[in-house]
Write a protein that holds these residues in place. Structure first.
Motif, PDB file in Angstrom:
ATOM      1  N   GLY A 166       0.824  -1.311  -0.039  1.00  0.00           N
ATOM      2  CA  GLY A 166      -0.061  -0.031  -0.044  1.00  0.00           C
ATOM      3  C   GLY A 166       0.828   1.250   0.112  1.00  0.00           C
ATOM      4  O   GLY A 166       1.990   1.277  -0.140  1.00  0.00           O
ATOM      5  N   ASP A 167       0.216   2.604  -0.086  1.00  0.00           N
ATOM      6  CA  ASP A 167       0.924   3.754   0.016  1.00  0.00           C
ATOM      7  C   ASP A 167       0.497   4.805   0.901  1.00  0.00           C
ATOM      8  O   ASP A 167       1.011   5.817   1.009  1.00  0.00           O
ATOM      9  CB  ASP A 167       0.944   4.507  -1.388  1.00  0.00           C
ATOM     10  CG  ASP A 167      -0.427   4.712  -1.844  1.00  0.00           C
ATOM     11  OD1 ASP A 167      -1.738   4.360  -1.214  1.00  0.00           O
ATOM     12  OD2 ASP A 167      -0.624   5.919  -2.331  1.00  0.00           O
ATOM     13  N   SER A 168      -0.340   4.185   2.024  1.00  0.00           N
ATOM     14  CA  SER A 168      -0.842   5.204   3.012  1.00  0.00           C
ATOM     15  C   SER A 168      -0.832   4.594   4.442  1.00  0.00           C
ATOM     16  O   SER A 168      -0.592   3.424   4.532  1.00  0.00           O
ATOM     17  CB  SER A 168      -2.191   5.531   2.687  1.00  0.00           C
ATOM     18  OG  SER A 168      -3.191   4.452   2.916  1.00  0.00           O
ATOM     19  N   ASN A 169      -1.002   5.704   5.377  1.00  0.00           N
ATOM     20  CA  ASN A 169      -0.835   5.015   6.847  1.00  0.00           C
ATOM     21  C   ASN A 169      -2.528   4.311   7.080  1.00  0.00           C
ATOM     22  O   ASN A 169      -2.053   3.319   7.963  1.00  0.00           O
ATOM     23  CB  ASN A 169      -0.952   6.261   7.808  1.00  0.00           C
ATOM     24  CG  ASN A 169       0.499   6.868   7.685  1.00  0.00           C
ATOM     25  OD1 ASN A 169       1.486   6.210   7.979  1.00  0.00           O
ATOM     26  ND2 ASN A 169       0.424   7.964   7.760  1.00  0.00           N
ATOM     27  N   ASN A 170      -3.237   4.434   6.217  1.00  0.00           N
ATOM     28  CA  ASN A 170      -4.358   3.708   6.512  1.00  0.00           C
ATOM     29  C   ASN A 170      -4.119   2.089   5.826  1.00  0.00           C
ATOM     30  O   ASN A 170      -4.689   1.253   6.793  1.00  0.00           O
ATOM     31  CB  ASN A 170      -5.526   4.277   5.634  1.00  0.00           C
ATOM     32  CG  ASN A 170      -6.811   3.587   5.633  1.00  0.00           C
ATOM     33  OD1 ASN A 170      -7.051   2.618   4.769  1.00  0.00           O
ATOM     34  ND2 ASN A 170      -7.688   3.700   6.656  1.00  0.00           N
ATOM     35  N   ASP A 171      -3.310   2.275   4.805  1.00  0.00           N
ATOM     36  CA  ASP A 171      -2.948   0.783   4.570  1.00  0.00           C
ATOM     37  C   ASP A 171      -2.032   0.073   5.406  1.00  0.00           C
ATOM     38  O   ASP A 171      -2.470  -1.222   5.799  1.00  0.00           O
ATOM     39  CB  ASP A 171      -2.380   0.826   3.004  1.00  0.00           C
ATOM     40  CG  ASP A 171      -3.085   1.466   2.018  1.00  0.00           C
ATOM     41  OD1 ASP A 171      -4.339   1.349   1.858  1.00  0.00           O
ATOM     42  OD2 ASP A 171      -2.405   2.162   1.121  1.00  0.00           O
ATOM     43  N   LEU A 172      -1.350   0.693   6.087  1.00  0.00           N
ATOM     44  CA  LEU A 172      -0.541   0.254   7.065  1.00  0.00           C
ATOM     45  C   LEU A 172      -1.305  -0.204   8.312  1.00  0.00           C
ATOM     46  O   LEU A 172      -1.086  -1.581   8.759  1.00  0.00           O
ATOM     47  CB  LEU A 172       0.745   1.086   7.609  1.00  0.00           C
ATOM     48  CG  LEU A 172       1.540   0.801   8.848  1.00  0.00           C
ATOM     49  CD1 LEU A 172       2.379  -0.646   8.435  1.00  0.00           C
ATOM     50  CD2 LEU A 172       2.571   1.768   9.189  1.00  0.00           C
ATOM     51  N   GLU A 173      -2.133   0.586   8.714  1.00  0.00           N
ATOM     52  CA  GLU A 173      -3.174   0.142   9.756  1.00  0.00           C
ATOM     53  C   GLU A 173      -3.816  -0.829   9.587  1.00  0.00           C
ATOM     54  O   GLU A 173      -4.122  -1.912  10.433  1.00  0.00           O
ATOM     55  CB  GLU A 173      -3.998   1.356  10.190  1.00  0.00           C
ATOM     56  CG  GLU A 173      -3.117   2.579  10.870  1.00  0.00           C
ATOM     57  CD  GLU A 173      -3.880   3.924  10.755  1.00  0.00           C
ATOM     58  OE1 GLU A 173      -5.017   3.962  10.495  1.00  0.00           O
ATOM     59  OE2 GLU A 173      -3.188   4.966  11.238  1.00  0.00           O
ATOM     60  N   ALA A 174      -4.581  -1.130   8.269  1.00  0.00           N
ATOM     61  CA  ALA A 174      -5.272  -2.312   7.944  1.00  0.00           C
ATOM     62  C   ALA A 174      -4.620  -3.516   7.909  1.00  0.00           C
ATOM     63  O   ALA A 174      -4.918  -4.722   8.455  1.00  0.00           O
ATOM     64  CB  ALA A 174      -5.557  -2.042   6.655  1.00  0.00           C
ATOM     65  N   SER A 175      -3.304  -3.570   7.597  1.00  0.00           N
ATOM     66  CA  SER A 175      -2.197  -4.605   7.796  1.00  0.00           C
ATOM     67  C   SER A 175      -2.119  -4.991   9.381  1.00  0.00           C
ATOM     68  O   SER A 175      -2.035  -6.246   9.582  1.00  0.00           O
ATOM     69  CB  SER A 175      -0.832  -4.220   7.054  1.00  0.00           C
ATOM     70  OG  SER A 175      -1.294  -4.077   5.857  1.00  0.00           O
ATOM     71  N   LEU A 176      -1.726  -3.919  10.101  1.00  0.00           N
ATOM     72  CA  LEU A 176      -1.503  -4.425  11.320  1.00  0.00           C
ATOM     73  C   LEU A 176      -2.630  -4.900  12.185  1.00  0.00           C
ATOM     74  O   LEU A 176      -2.546  -5.900  13.011  1.00  0.00           O
ATOM     75  CB  LEU A 176      -1.074  -3.021  12.490  1.00  0.00           C
ATOM     76  CG  LEU A 176       0.452  -2.392  11.776  1.00  0.00           C
ATOM     77  CD1 LEU A 176       0.578  -0.948  12.221  1.00  0.00           C
ATOM     78  CD2 LEU A 176       1.573  -3.261  11.887  1.00  0.00           C
ATOM     79  N   ALA A 177      -3.787  -4.483  11.890  1.00  0.00           N
ATOM     80  CA  ALA A 177      -5.032  -4.823  12.323  1.00  0.00           C
ATOM     81  C   ALA A 177      -5.212  -6.449  12.188  1.00  0.00           C
ATOM     82  O   ALA A 177      -5.762  -7.197  12.833  1.00  0.00           O
ATOM     83  CB  ALA A 177      -6.235  -4.111  11.695  1.00  0.00           C
ATOM     84  N   ASN A 178      -4.632  -6.862  10.927  1.00  0.00           N
ATOM     85  CA  ASN A 178      -4.976  -8.252  10.639  1.00  0.00           C
ATOM     86  C   ASN A 178      -3.813  -9.107  10.583  1.00  0.00           C
ATOM     87  O   ASN A 178      -3.566 -10.188  10.216  1.00  0.00           O
ATOM     88  CB  ASN A 178      -5.403  -8.302   9.050  1.00  0.00           C
ATOM     89  CG  ASN A 178      -6.867  -7.825   9.012  1.00  0.00           C
ATOM     90  OD1 ASN A 178      -7.766  -8.802   9.113  1.00  0.00           O
ATOM     91  ND2 ASN A 178      -7.070  -6.711   8.411  1.00  0.00           N
ATOM     92  N   ARG A 179      -2.480  -8.617  11.405  1.00  0.00           N
ATOM     93  CA  ARG A 179      -1.374  -9.174  11.664  1.00  0.00           C
ATOM     94  C   ARG A 179      -0.643  -9.753  10.319  1.00  0.00           C
ATOM     95  O   ARG A 179      -0.155 -10.822  10.350  1.00  0.00           O
ATOM     96  CB  ARG A 179      -1.647 -10.307  12.601  1.00  0.00           C
ATOM     97  CG  ARG A 179      -2.266  -9.565  14.009  1.00  0.00           C
ATOM     98  CD  ARG A 179      -2.024 -10.771  14.963  1.00  0.00           C
ATOM     99  NE  ARG A 179      -2.760 -12.205  14.591  1.00  0.00           N
ATOM    100  CZ  ARG A 179      -4.148 -12.014  14.430  1.00  0.00           C
ATOM    101  NH1 ARG A 179      -4.940 -10.838  14.787  1.00  0.00           N
ATOM    102  NH2 ARG A 179      -4.933 -13.175  14.123  1.00  0.00           N
ATOM    103  N   ILE A 180      -0.655  -8.749   9.205  1.00  0.00           N
ATOM    104  CA  ILE A 180       0.056  -9.199   7.872  1.00  0.00           C
ATOM    105  C   ILE A 180       1.189  -8.485   7.854  1.00  0.00           C
ATOM    106  O   ILE A 180       1.100  -7.298   8.176  1.00  0.00           O
ATOM    107  CB  ILE A 180      -0.629  -9.522   6.797  1.00  0.00           C
ATOM    108  CG1 ILE A 180      -1.557  -8.094   6.632  1.00  0.00           C
ATOM    109  CG2 ILE A 180      -1.858 -10.731   6.985  1.00  0.00           C
ATOM    110  CD1 ILE A 180      -2.453  -8.091   5.112  1.00  0.00           C
ATOM    111  N   ASP A 181       2.070  -8.741   7.274  1.00  0.00           N
ATOM    112  CA  ASP A 181       3.104  -7.706   6.859  1.00  0.00           C
ATOM    113  C   ASP A 181       2.775  -6.578   5.866  1.00  0.00           C
ATOM    114  O   ASP A 181       1.770  -6.769   5.047  1.00  0.00           O
ATOM    115  CB  ASP A 181       4.420  -8.522   6.307  1.00  0.00           C
ATOM    116  CG  ASP A 181       5.317  -9.388   7.302  1.00  0.00           C
ATOM    117  OD1 ASP A 181       4.960  -9.063   8.434  1.00  0.00           O
ATOM    118  OD2 ASP A 181       6.031 -10.541   6.897  1.00  0.00           O
ATOM    119  N   PHE A 182       3.802  -5.642   5.627  1.00  0.00           N
ATOM    120  CA  PHE A 182       3.250  -4.344   4.916  1.00  0.00           C
ATOM    121  C   PHE A 182       4.554  -3.875   4.141  1.00  0.00           C
ATOM    122  O   PHE A 182       5.598  -3.794   5.008  1.00  0.00           O
ATOM    123  CB  PHE A 182       2.904  -3.301   5.591  1.00  0.00           C
ATOM    124  CG  PHE A 182       2.274  -2.335   4.935  1.00  0.00           C
ATOM    125  CD1 PHE A 182       1.303  -2.176   4.165  1.00  0.00           C
ATOM    126  CD2 PHE A 182       3.096  -1.149   4.911  1.00  0.00           C
ATOM    127  CE1 PHE A 182       0.717  -1.032   3.474  1.00  0.00           C
ATOM    128  CE2 PHE A 182       2.856   0.188   4.293  1.00  0.00           C
ATOM    129  CZ  PHE A 182       1.600   0.162   3.494  1.00  0.00           C
TER     130      PHE A 182
END
Length: 213
Positions: A166-182
């Motif tokens: 992804g390219d945004s902090n929102n993308d990073l947060e969605a990854s962290l919420a699902n415990r997947i790498d980013f």
């Protein structure tokens, strides 16, 4: 390579379309005071990946301090789509994106999770000739983190074998919420070099990044 499943954002990751979206809001709200529209665009840039529905609500409720009905939100969202859709279809692909999909579709499972309207997004991908690469194409109004959770569950993908590009902090947060790498793509929304997140300038370097992480 540990990853089997690659999930992509769309705007700023597969297509150079972020500015098209920002300008779409300027056109949609061109009859409103410019400082208010500027505030909305600044919010949109700081919250890439947040759906147009949420941004429209933000404009009225937070910027203008007035209520808005869900019916009007839907009408304005449809108008926004009319303004930007063809430009997004015609947008330049992010360097290396089309080549990566073509060359690696048999090596990985691909999915697309975006803050863009889901119906519009599927049509855009079809018209750009890339829709067939993805096991799922998911978008708003469902939140990104919820779509990723649904994707993992429906397809039985293991979190440790899945990465989101992804390219945004929102993308990073969605990854962290699902415990997947980013992996962050440097589209101009976030300076990933100033964070601990692995970043790439474009998708021509994605394969090397996947091999290193």
């Amino acid at each position: 390579m540990k990853y089997k499943n690659l999930v992509f954002d769309f705007d700023g990751v597969l297509a150079e379309s972020n500015e098209i979206r920002f300008n779409g809001f300027r056109r949609l709200f061109q009859e409103f005071p410019l400082p208010q529209v500027d505030e909305l665009v600044a919010y949109a840039k700081a919250n890439g990946g947040v759906s147009r529905y949420e941004k429209i609500r933000y404009f009225f409720q937070e910027v203008r301090g007035e209520p808005i009905t869900e019916e009007r939100v839907q009408v304005l969202a449809a108008q926004f789509s009319d303004l930007v859709r063809q430009e997004v279809v015609d947008a330049e692909p992010v360097k290396g994106s089309v080549e990566f999909l073509k060359q690696n579709v048999s090596r990985f499972n691909f999915a697309l999770v975006s803050g863009s309207d889901q119906t519009e997004l599927r049509g855009v991908c079809h018209e750009r000739g890339i829709g067939h690469y993805f096991k799922r194409i998911l978008g708003s109004p469902v939140k990104k983190k919820d779509n990723i959770a649904r994707l993992l569950e429906d397809l039985g993908w293991k979190t440790k074998e899945t990465v989101y590009i992804g390219d945004s902090n929102n993308d990073l947060e969605a990854s962290l919420a699902n415990r997947i790498d980013f992996i962050g793509r440097d589209s101009g929304l976030v300076e990933w070099a100033c964070t601990e997140v692995p970043g790439i300038p474009d998708l021509s370097e994605l394969e090397d990044m996947l091999a290193r992480t």
